[in-house]
Design a protein around this motif. Structure first.
Motif, short mmCIF file in Angstrom:
data_model
loop_
_atom_site.label_atom_id
_atom_site.label_comp_id
_atom_site.label_asym_id
_atom_site.label_seq_id
_atom_site.Cartn_x
_atom_site.Cartn_y
_atom_site.Cartn_z
N GLY A 236 0.81 -1.21 0.00
CA GLY A 236 0.00 0.00 0.00
C GLY A 236 0.85 1.26 0.00
O GLY A 236 0.56 2.23 -0.73
N THR A 237 1.90 1.27 0.82
CA THR A 237 2.78 2.44 0.88
C THR A 237 3.53 2.61 -0.43
O THR A 237 3.71 3.73 -0.91
CB THR A 237 3.78 2.28 2.03
N MET A 238 3.96 1.50 -1.03
CA MET A 238 4.66 1.58 -2.31
C MET A 238 3.75 2.15 -3.39
O MET A 238 4.15 3.02 -4.18
CB MET A 238 5.16 0.20 -2.72
N LEU A 239 2.50 1.68 -3.45
CA LEU A 239 1.57 2.19 -4.44
C LEU A 239 1.21 3.64 -4.20
O LEU A 239 0.92 4.38 -5.15
CB LEU A 239 0.31 1.32 -4.46
N ALA A 240 1.21 4.05 -2.93
CA ALA A 240 0.91 5.45 -2.63
C ALA A 240 1.94 6.39 -3.22
O ALA A 240 1.62 7.55 -3.55
CB ALA A 240 0.84 5.65 -1.10
N LEU A 241 3.18 5.94 -3.37
CA LEU A 241 4.21 6.74 -4.02
C LEU A 241 4.24 6.52 -5.52
O LEU A 241 4.39 7.47 -6.30
CB LEU A 241 5.58 6.42 -3.43
N ALA A 242 4.07 5.27 -5.95
CA ALA A 242 4.22 4.95 -7.38
C ALA A 242 3.05 5.49 -8.21
O ALA A 242 3.26 6.00 -9.32
CB ALA A 242 4.35 3.44 -7.56
N ALA A 243 1.84 5.39 -7.70
CA ALA A 243 0.67 5.77 -8.50
C ALA A 243 0.69 7.24 -8.92
O ALA A 243 0.46 7.55 -10.10
CB ALA A 243 -0.61 5.44 -7.74
N PRO A 244 0.97 8.20 -8.02
CA PRO A 244 1.03 9.60 -8.48
C PRO A 244 2.14 9.84 -9.50
O PRO A 244 1.96 10.64 -10.43
CB PRO A 244 1.28 10.39 -7.18
N ILE A 245 3.30 9.17 -9.36
CA ILE A 245 4.39 9.38 -10.32
C ILE A 245 4.02 8.78 -11.67
O ILE A 245 4.35 9.35 -12.72
CB ILE A 245 5.69 8.77 -9.78
N TRP A 246 3.33 7.63 -11.67
CA TRP A 246 2.84 7.09 -12.94
C TRP A 246 1.92 8.10 -13.63
O TRP A 246 2.05 8.33 -14.84
CB TRP A 246 2.07 5.78 -12.68
N ALA A 247 0.98 8.64 -12.86
CA ALA A 247 0.04 9.60 -13.44
C ALA A 247 0.78 10.83 -13.98
O ALA A 247 0.49 11.31 -15.08
CB ALA A 247 -1.00 10.01 -12.40
N LEU A 248 1.75 11.34 -13.21
CA LEU A 248 2.50 12.52 -13.66
C LEU A 248 3.33 12.20 -14.90
O LEU A 248 3.50 13.06 -15.78
CB LEU A 248 3.41 13.01 -12.53
N PHE A 249 3.85 10.98 -14.99
CA PHE A 249 4.63 10.61 -16.16
C PHE A 249 3.77 10.64 -17.43
O PHE A 249 4.19 11.20 -18.46
CB PHE A 249 5.24 9.22 -15.97
N PHE A 250 2.58 10.07 -17.37
CA PHE A 250 1.73 10.05 -18.55
C PHE A 250 1.19 11.45 -18.87
O PHE A 250 0.96 11.78 -20.04
CB PHE A 250 0.58 9.06 -18.36
#
Length: 314
Positions: A236-250
């Motif tokens: 959960g903590t990993m996805l909390a950081l990864a998901a916003p960066i994925w969105a910002l990348f796209f």
């Protein structure tokens, strides 16, 4: 009466000798450091409030509101007590918190000084990109720090629950501040990555199509980075950081693709007023060589040529 010294005019293209560049760099660094010191001195008077602000979310999640004796009699979940070890530890904490607050809160000042040093050597459109970098960079960094501030309590809860039965948790305050600071910096810098990609695209270094071709590797790389950057083992903590960066990348890829289309439409309009046109250095055939008849270097005279001041009779 001596004439007043004339003020040296700045070159409109931002050119200056190396000594002037070093002098301006020194002045910009001095102004940035002065802003950090001033903010740090002010923050030193409120360092207890700053510490409470940083640690309160963690304490609300894993803090012990009972004494050791009450906790020993109860069967509540594990919790932690904040501790300070050493006579000089409070002073060290105050100094560390003040300097950290100075660097973070004075960021608009030293970012502007950095831009002001680089801006004179940029073209007109590049200055707009520099403004955008400063304007969007600081809010993105704050957004990453705010995300870390909200993710850390959940992380602390997971880590504290790993404590063996019968053991108590003593959480040193300096270690907690280091962890919070590291998390805020890591999350903040991670949020700057999409902005860096957009800036590379705006300056023509990287195309949007090439970035789009990286999407599989970026998803895996961002996930690996989030797994290493977050101290908690839960996904959960990993996805909390990864998901916003994925969105910002796209989002960065979409902006870059739109900019590539706009750049393609403007290619036929020619360069800007402050840019040199591109030179075609392709060699071309010069054709046949035209013969030129030779002429005498000295005029002819009847019977006599005068050479170097002497008469040469032929």
């Amino acid at each position: 009466m001596p004439k007043p010294a004339r003020k040296k005019e700045r070159d409109p293209e931002g050119r200056m000798p190396l000594a002037d560049h070093l002098r301006e760099l020194r002045n910009r660094l001095a102004k940035g450091m002065l802003a950090i010191v001033v903010v740090a001195v002010v923050a030193a008077f409120f360092y207890k409030d700053i510490i409470n602000f940083i640690t309160q979310p963690v304490l609300d999640t894993v803090g012990c509101g009972q004494s050791f004796g009450e906790l020993a009699k109860s069967k509540n979940a594990h919790c932690a007590h904040l501790t300070v070890s050493g006579l000089l530890a409070p002073f060290t904490l105050a100094l560390k918190v003040a300097l950290m607050s100075g660097v973070v809160l004075a960021a608009p000042v030293w970012l502007y000084q950095l831009w002001a040093f680089v801006a004179p050597g940029l073209h007109r459109h590049e200055k707009k990109y520099a403004y955008a970098f400063v304007g969007f960079g600081f809010p993105l960094f704050l957004g990453g720090g705010y995300l870390a501030y909200n993710v850390l309590p959940m992380t602390a809860k997971v880590l504290i629950d790993l404590t063996p039965s019968g053991a108590e948790n003593l959480l040193p305050l300096d270690e907690l501040l280091d962890l919070v600071t590291r998390m805020i910096v890591v999350f903040g810098l991670a949020f700057e990555m999409p902005l860096l990609l957009v800036m590379l695209n705006l300056t023509g270094v990287l195309s949007g199509r090439r970035m789009l071709g990286w999407w599989r590797g970026m998803i895996v790389g961002i996930a690996a980075f989030a797994a290493v950057a977050t101290p908690s083992p839960d996904p959960g903590t990993m996805l909390a950081l990864a998901a916003p960066i994925w969105a910002l990348f796209f989002i960065a890829v979409a902006i870059s693709l739109i900019n590539d289309r706009r750049r393609a439409r403007r290619e036929g309009e020619g360069p800007a007023d402050d840019e040199a046109s591109e030179l075609d250095l392709t060699p071309e055939d010069i054709g046949e060589i035209e013969s030129v008849s030779a002429t005498r270097a000295l005029p002819e005279q009847s019977g006599t040529d005068r050479v170097n001041g002497y008469d040469d009779v032929t």
